[in-house]
Design a protein around this motif. Structure first.
Motif, PDB file in Angstrom:
ATOM      1  N   LEU A  49       0.834  -1.201   0.000  1.00 22.22           N
ATOM      2  CA  LEU A  49       0.000   0.000   0.000  1.00 22.22           C
ATOM      3  C   LEU A  49       0.870   1.251   0.000  1.00 22.22           C
ATOM      4  CD1 LEU A  49      -2.847   1.321   0.275  1.00 22.22           C
ATOM      5  CD2 LEU A  49      -2.440   1.302   2.753  1.00 22.22           C
ATOM      6  N   ASN A  50       1.856   1.285   0.878  1.00 18.64           N
ATOM      7  CA  ASN A  50       2.709   2.463   0.981  1.00 18.64           C
ATOM      8  C   ASN A  50       3.544   2.675  -0.277  1.00 18.64           C
ATOM      9  OD1 ASN A  50       1.805   3.096   3.569  1.00 18.64           O
ATOM     10  ND2 ASN A  50       3.351   1.815   4.551  1.00 18.64           N
ATOM     11  N   THR A  82      -1.545   6.083   4.635  1.00 15.76           N
ATOM     12  CA  THR A  82      -1.487   5.830   6.083  1.00 15.76           C
ATOM     13  C   THR A  82      -1.242   7.133   6.853  1.00 15.76           C
ATOM     14  OG1 THR A  82       0.850   5.209   5.860  1.00 15.76           O
ATOM     15  CG2 THR A  82      -0.767   3.431   5.882  1.00 15.76           C
ATOM     16  N   ASN A  83      -0.462   8.041   6.262  1.00 16.22           N
ATOM     17  CA  ASN A  83      -0.236   9.336   6.918  1.00 16.22           C
ATOM     18  C   ASN A  83      -1.523  10.153   6.969  1.00 16.22           C
ATOM     19  OD1 ASN A  83       2.497   8.843   7.313  1.00 16.22           O
ATOM     20  ND2 ASN A  83       3.087   9.759   5.368  1.00 16.22           N
ATOM     21  N   LEU A 123      -7.187  10.963  12.196  1.00  9.73           N
ATOM     22  CA  LEU A 123      -7.565  10.427  13.509  1.00  9.73           C
ATOM     23  C   LEU A 123      -7.037  11.279  14.657  1.00  9.73           C
ATOM     24  CD1 LEU A 123      -6.979   6.615  12.931  1.00  9.73           C
ATOM     25  CD2 LEU A 123      -9.175   7.688  13.466  1.00  9.73           C
ATOM     26  N   ALA A 124      -5.849  11.824  14.486  1.00  9.59           N
ATOM     27  CA  ALA A 124      -5.234  12.611  15.556  1.00  9.59           C
ATOM     28  C   ALA A 124      -5.942  13.944  15.772  1.00  9.59           C
ATOM     29  CB  ALA A 124      -3.764  12.860  15.238  1.00  9.59           C
ATOM     30  N   MET A 183      -0.073   5.618  17.846  1.00  8.09           N
ATOM     31  CA  MET A 183       1.159   4.935  18.247  1.00  8.09           C
ATOM     32  C   MET A 183       1.766   4.134  17.104  1.00  8.09           C
ATOM     33  SD  MET A 183      -0.269   3.706  21.965  1.00  8.09           S
ATOM     34  CE  MET A 183      -1.659   2.916  21.156  1.00  8.09           C
ATOM     35  N   GLY A 184       1.600   4.619  15.885  1.00 14.41           N
ATOM     36  CA  GLY A 184       2.247   3.979  14.753  1.00 14.41           C
ATOM     37  C   GLY A 184       1.366   2.952  14.073  1.00 14.41           C
TER      38      GLY A 184
END
Length: 211
Positions: free
Chosen positions: A158-159, A166-167, A173-174, A186-187
């Motif tokens: 995916l990356n 993912t970023n 979310l943050a 947390m990663g």
């Protein structure tokens, strides 16, 4: 000056419990659907379509999908809309005995926008490790196998093929609950770690149902 932009702000639309626009009651999305699809694929129930700000979720008592109510208003996320389809794995939970919230496992599903109440065959490829108000609230990352993500089988793939996703999910979310929210990212974990979380979640659900 902008004020009140946090998870507790509402649309101002009064909640009408009789409206078909605020709940889907024609089936039990939590208990009445198997988590296992064909092969090693997973059934995922879409609660919130990509691009939506309306906060729908499964009712753990009835299994119906409902637009969440805060006070007397329907909850709306006052941030950017959901960056991907968001839902849950039926017949699963994040057990409190392991620091979880006893809710079904949450999933971001990458693919075309899907309707609330859709059941999509997905492949789980990773996990975003997260705590919300001190409780483990990890978010699985899955792909719609009938979409342009269908050949993606690992988080690494995916990356490599879709950099930045993912970023984007982590950043969203943050921040979606607003300043001061007790959210800790947390990663990420790969497909093996995600599969382990999925297996534990399904097993924990079955143990609770047998009690």
């Amino acid at each position: 000056m902008i004020s009140g932009c946090n998870e507790n702000t509402h649309s101002g639309t009064p909640y009408d419990h009789t409206s078909s626009l605020t709940a889907i009651r024609d089936r039990d999305f939590l208990h009445g659907i198997s988590p296992e699809a064909s092969g090693q694929l997973v059934n995922t129930v879409i609660e919130i379509p990509a691009g939506s700000n309306a906060k729908w979720e499964v009712n753990k008592e009835t299994g119906h999908l409902e637009w969440e109510v805060r006070g007397d208003s329907l909850r709306v996320i006052r941030y950017l809309p959901y960056p991907a389809n968001y839902g849950m794995v039926p017949q699963s939970l994040m057990p409190a005995s392991e620091g979880g919230d006893d809710d079904p496992l949450d999933v971001f599903v990458l693919g075309p926008r899907a309707k609330t109440g859709s059941i999509i065959r997905t492949r789980v490829i990773g996990v975003l490790y997260m705590k919300d108000d001190g409780e483990q609230d990890d978010k699985l990352i899955a792909v719609d196998t009938d979409s342009w993500f269908g050949n993606i089988e690992t988080l690494e793939a995916l990356n490599a093929n879709f950099p930045g996703i993912t970023n984007i999910l982590s950043t969203w979310l943050a921040n979606y609950k607003g300043p001061g929210a007790d959210v800790e990212l947390m990663g990420t974990g790969d497909e093996a770690e995600a599969a382990a979380i999925l297996a534990r979640g399904i097993s924990a659900y079955r143990i609770v149902r047998e009690q």
